[in-house]
Design a protein around this motif. Sequence first.
Motif, PDB file in Angstrom:
ATOM      1  N   ILE A 199      38.575  90.029  63.669  1.00 44.59           N
ATOM      2  CA  ILE A 199      37.941  88.714  63.608  1.00 44.59           C
ATOM      3  C   ILE A 199      38.853  87.651  64.217  1.00 44.59           C
ATOM      4  O   ILE A 199      38.422  86.825  65.031  1.00 44.59           O
ATOM      5  CB  ILE A 199      37.589  88.362  62.152  1.00 44.59           C
ATOM      6  CG1 ILE A 199      36.444  89.261  61.652  1.00 44.59           C
ATOM      7  CG2 ILE A 199      37.192  86.885  62.024  1.00 44.59           C
ATOM      8  CD1 ILE A 199      36.113  89.085  60.189  1.00 44.59           C
ATOM      9  N   LEU A 200      40.116  87.676  63.854  1.00 46.19           N
ATOM     10  CA  LEU A 200      41.061  86.686  64.380  1.00 46.19           C
ATOM     11  C   LEU A 200      41.320  86.895  65.872  1.00 46.19           C
ATOM     12  O   LEU A 200      41.535  85.937  66.619  1.00 46.19           O
ATOM     13  CB  LEU A 200      42.369  86.743  63.592  1.00 46.19           C
ATOM     14  CG  LEU A 200      42.280  86.302  62.122  1.00 46.19           C
ATOM     15  CD1 LEU A 200      43.622  86.495  61.428  1.00 46.19           C
ATOM     16  CD2 LEU A 200      41.806  84.854  62.014  1.00 46.19           C
ATOM     17  N   ASN A 211      39.834  76.573  61.389  1.00 48.99           N
ATOM     18  CA  ASN A 211      39.496  75.526  60.420  1.00 48.99           C
ATOM     19  C   ASN A 211      38.172  74.844  60.728  1.00 48.99           C
ATOM     20  O   ASN A 211      37.717  73.998  59.950  1.00 48.99           O
ATOM     21  CB  ASN A 211      40.605  74.469  60.369  1.00 48.99           C
ATOM     22  CG  ASN A 211      41.909  75.010  59.826  1.00 48.99           C
ATOM     23  OD1 ASN A 211      41.916  75.704  58.814  1.00 48.99           O
ATOM     24  ND2 ASN A 211      43.000  74.712  60.509  1.00 48.99           N
ATOM     25  N   GLU A 212      37.557  75.217  61.850  1.00 44.92           N
ATOM     26  CA  GLU A 212      36.350  74.511  62.276  1.00 44.92           C
ATOM     27  C   GLU A 212      35.124  75.407  62.450  1.00 44.92           C
ATOM     28  O   GLU A 212      34.025  75.035  62.048  1.00 44.92           O
ATOM     29  CB  GLU A 212      36.627  73.751  63.581  1.00 44.92           C
ATOM     30  CG  GLU A 212      37.659  72.650  63.435  1.00 44.92           C
ATOM     31  CD  GLU A 212      37.924  71.948  64.750  1.00 44.92           C
ATOM     32  OE1 GLU A 212      37.343  72.347  65.782  1.00 44.92           O
ATOM     33  OE2 GLU A 212      38.734  70.991  64.755  1.00 44.92           O
ATOM     34  N   TYR A 234      41.822  83.190  55.849  1.00 42.06           N
ATOM     35  CA  TYR A 234      42.179  82.763  57.204  1.00 42.06           C
ATOM     36  C   TYR A 234      41.113  81.897  57.868  1.00 42.06           C
ATOM     37  O   TYR A 234      41.417  81.135  58.785  1.00 42.06           O
ATOM     38  CB  TYR A 234      42.457  83.981  58.087  1.00 42.06           C
ATOM     39  CG  TYR A 234      43.735  84.698  57.731  1.00 42.06           C
ATOM     40  CD1 TYR A 234      44.966  84.266  58.229  1.00 42.06           C
ATOM     41  CD2 TYR A 234      43.718  85.811  56.891  1.00 42.06           C
ATOM     42  CE1 TYR A 234      46.138  84.919  57.909  1.00 42.06           C
ATOM     43  CE2 TYR A 234      44.901  86.477  56.564  1.00 42.06           C
ATOM     44  CZ  TYR A 234      46.103  86.016  57.071  1.00 42.06           C
ATOM     45  OH  TYR A 234      47.276  86.662  56.746  1.00 42.06           O
ATOM     46  N   ILE A 235      39.855  82.032  57.443  1.00 41.95           N
ATOM     47  CA  ILE A 235      38.754  81.285  58.042  1.00 41.95           C
ATOM     48  C   ILE A 235      38.210  80.306  57.005  1.00 41.95           C
ATOM     49  O   ILE A 235      37.861  80.702  55.895  1.00 41.95           O
ATOM     50  CB  ILE A 235      37.612  82.221  58.506  1.00 41.95           C
ATOM     51  CG1 ILE A 235      38.158  83.363  59.374  1.00 41.95           C
ATOM     52  CG2 ILE A 235      36.536  81.428  59.239  1.00 41.95           C
ATOM     53  CD1 ILE A 235      38.755  82.933  60.680  1.00 41.95           C
ATOM     54  N   LYS A 236      38.118  79.028  57.366  1.00 41.99           N
ATOM     55  CA  LYS A 236      37.742  78.021  56.381  1.00 41.99           C
ATOM     56  C   LYS A 236      36.262  78.068  56.022  1.00 41.99           C
ATOM     57  O   LYS A 236      35.892  77.953  54.859  1.00 41.99           O
ATOM     58  CB  LYS A 236      38.096  76.631  56.911  1.00 41.99           C
ATOM     59  CG  LYS A 236      37.783  75.503  55.937  1.00 41.99           C
ATOM     60  CD  LYS A 236      38.202  74.157  56.479  1.00 41.99           C
ATOM     61  CE  LYS A 236      37.881  73.037  55.484  1.00 41.99           C
ATOM     62  NZ  LYS A 236      38.275  71.707  56.011  1.00 41.99           N
ATOM     63  N   ASN A 237      35.401  78.230  57.026  1.00 37.66           N
ATOM     64  CA  ASN A 237      33.952  78.130  56.810  1.00 37.66           C
ATOM     65  C   ASN A 237      33.306  79.512  56.863  1.00 37.66           C
ATOM     66  O   ASN A 237      32.935  80.000  57.934  1.00 37.66           O
ATOM     67  CB  ASN A 237      33.327  77.208  57.865  1.00 37.66           C
ATOM     68  CG  ASN A 237      33.903  75.812  57.810  1.00 37.66           C
ATOM     69  OD1 ASN A 237      33.843  75.143  56.786  1.00 37.66           O
ATOM     70  ND2 ASN A 237      34.496  75.368  58.918  1.00 37.66           N
ATOM     71  N   VAL A 238      33.198  80.146  55.712  1.00 37.94           N
ATOM     72  CA  VAL A 238      32.639  81.495  55.607  1.00 37.94           C
ATOM     73  C   VAL A 238      31.358  81.440  54.776  1.00 37.94           C
ATOM     74  O   VAL A 238      31.358  80.885  53.671  1.00 37.94           O
ATOM     75  CB  VAL A 238      33.635  82.473  54.963  1.00 37.94           C
ATOM     76  CG1 VAL A 238      33.028  83.872  54.870  1.00 37.94           C
ATOM     77  CG2 VAL A 238      34.934  82.511  55.758  1.00 37.94           C
ATOM     78  N   TYR A 239      30.289  82.014  55.302  1.00 36.87           N
ATOM     79  CA  TYR A 239      28.984  81.971  54.642  1.00 36.87           C
ATOM     80  C   TYR A 239      28.336  83.355  54.691  1.00 36.87           C
ATOM     81  O   TYR A 239      28.806  84.259  55.379  1.00 36.87           O
ATOM     82  CB  TYR A 239      28.056  80.965  55.331  1.00 36.87           C
ATOM     83  CG  TYR A 239      28.660  79.594  55.518  1.00 36.87           C
ATOM     84  CD1 TYR A 239      28.625  78.649  54.498  1.00 36.87           C
ATOM     85  CD2 TYR A 239      29.269  79.243  56.726  1.00 36.87           C
ATOM     86  CE1 TYR A 239      29.182  77.384  54.668  1.00 36.87           C
ATOM     87  CE2 TYR A 239      29.829  77.988  56.910  1.00 36.87           C
ATOM     88  CZ  TYR A 239      29.781  77.064  55.879  1.00 36.87           C
ATOM     89  OH  TYR A 239      30.339  75.820  56.051  1.00 36.87           O
ATOM     90  N   PHE A 240      27.231  83.496  53.966  1.00 40.02           N
ATOM     91  CA  PHE A 240      26.377  84.669  54.073  1.00 40.02           C
ATOM     92  C   PHE A 240      25.087  84.263  54.763  1.00 40.02           C
ATOM     93  O   PHE A 240      24.503  83.219  54.429  1.00 40.02           O
ATOM     94  CB  PHE A 240      26.070  85.265  52.699  1.00 40.02           C
ATOM     95  CG  PHE A 240      27.254  85.872  52.011  1.00 40.02           C
ATOM     96  CD1 PHE A 240      27.803  87.052  52.472  1.00 40.02           C
ATOM     97  CD2 PHE A 240      27.818  85.262  50.913  1.00 40.02           C
ATOM     98  CE1 PHE A 240      28.907  87.616  51.854  1.00 40.02           C
ATOM     99  CE2 PHE A 240      28.914  85.815  50.275  1.00 40.02           C
ATOM    100  CZ  PHE A 240      29.463  86.995  50.748  1.00 40.02           C
ATOM    101  N   LEU A 241      24.638  85.069  55.719  1.00 41.20           N
ATOM    102  CA  LEU A 241      23.370  84.812  56.403  1.00 41.20           C
ATOM    103  C   LEU A 241      22.261  85.469  55.589  1.00 41.20           C
ATOM    104  O   LEU A 241      22.079  86.684  55.625  1.00 41.20           O
ATOM    105  CB  LEU A 241      23.402  85.375  57.826  1.00 41.20           C
ATOM    106  CG  LEU A 241      22.160  85.125  58.668  1.00 41.20           C
ATOM    107  CD1 LEU A 241      21.909  83.637  58.853  1.00 41.20           C
ATOM    108  CD2 LEU A 241      22.284  85.812  60.025  1.00 41.20           C
ATOM    109  N   GLU A 242      21.517  84.656  54.865  1.00 40.17           N
ATOM    110  CA  GLU A 242      20.533  85.188  53.917  1.00 40.17           C
ATOM    111  C   GLU A 242      19.145  85.262  54.539  1.00 40.17           C
ATOM    112  O   GLU A 242      18.731  84.391  55.294  1.00 40.17           O
ATOM    113  CB  GLU A 242      20.509  84.322  52.660  1.00 40.17           C
ATOM    114  CG  GLU A 242      21.830  84.330  51.909  1.00 40.17           C
ATOM    115  CD  GLU A 242      21.787  83.543  50.624  1.00 40.17           C
ATOM    116  OE1 GLU A 242      20.898  82.665  50.492  1.00 40.17           O
ATOM    117  OE2 GLU A 242      22.625  83.793  49.740  1.00 40.17           O
TER     118      GLU A 242
END
Length: 264
Positions: A199-200, A211-212, A234-242
Motif C-alpha cells: 500500500i505504501l 495524511n491526505e 500509516y494512513i490517516k483516512n481509512v474507510y470501508f466501502l459499504e
Amino acid sequence: MKTIIENKLSIQFSLDGFSFSVYNIISKKEVYFREYEFENSQVTPENLLLKIKDIFNTDTQLQNDFSSVLVIHQNNLSVLVPNRYFNEKELASYLNFNVKKLTIDYVAFDHLKVLESKNIYIPYVNINNYLFQNFGEFEYKHHSTVFIEKLLNITDNIEKTMYVNVSKTSLDIVVIENNQLILFNTFSYNTKEDFIYYILFVAEQLNLNVNEFSLHFTGKVNIEDAIYKITYKYIKNVYFLESNNPLFTELNIALHSNFILLGS
C-alpha cells in the motif's frame, strides 16, 4: 436438476475459497448467498477442483438449473492492455512479462468498455469444463474486471482515491482519479508488514500524501484485524466501502465484504 428460470447464479472462486449467490429476476434481489473459506490455500487448480466438486455434491442450492450463470475467476494471472495495443493473436505475450505461464495454459480476455481496454488473464480451464458439464454455456470474467467496473460505476471522486480489496493471501489495489483508472495491481502477502508495504509503495509511486488521500477497504478485513490496524497507523483516512445490497443486513455480514460478488 430442478429448473428455476427466474434465478441467476453468480460464482466466485480462488485458491482460498468459493462463494456464490442466487439473484431472483422477479424480485430483483439476491435471495441466497453462501461462502466456503478453505482452511488452507489450494496449491493447484486440480486441488481446487476437488474442493469445488465436494461443494457441488453437498450444497443443494447448486444442484439446480438457472436462467444464466456468471463465473468469476480470482487469481493474480492477469494484465490490463489498452485497446490500441491489443492484438488477439498475441495474448500470451502480454502475460509473459508478469505471469509465470505454462505453454498449455489457455488465455482469455474481458472487454472493459469504460476503459477502452482488455483484461487478459488465465482462467482455470479445468473448473470451467466442470461447470460447463453442470450448467452448459455460461459467462466468465476475471475478478479484477468486475471490481474495476463496479468501482468506476459508483465512484465520482475528483482526487486520487485508493481502493483495496482484501483476500486471505492477496490484495487488489485500485487507484481512481476523476473517474479514471490510474492504477490496478494485485499483490500476495503473508504478514501485515507485507500488506502495508504494498500500500505504501503504491502511494509513494503515485505521490499520494498518507495524511491526505482516502483508502477504502473491501473484502476480508475488519477493524479488529492486524492488517487494518497497521494500515490505520500509516494512513490517516481509512474507510470501508459499504454496499447497499440488503442481503448483507439480512445475513448480518459486514457491508464491505464480498464486494466483488455482491456489492453495489
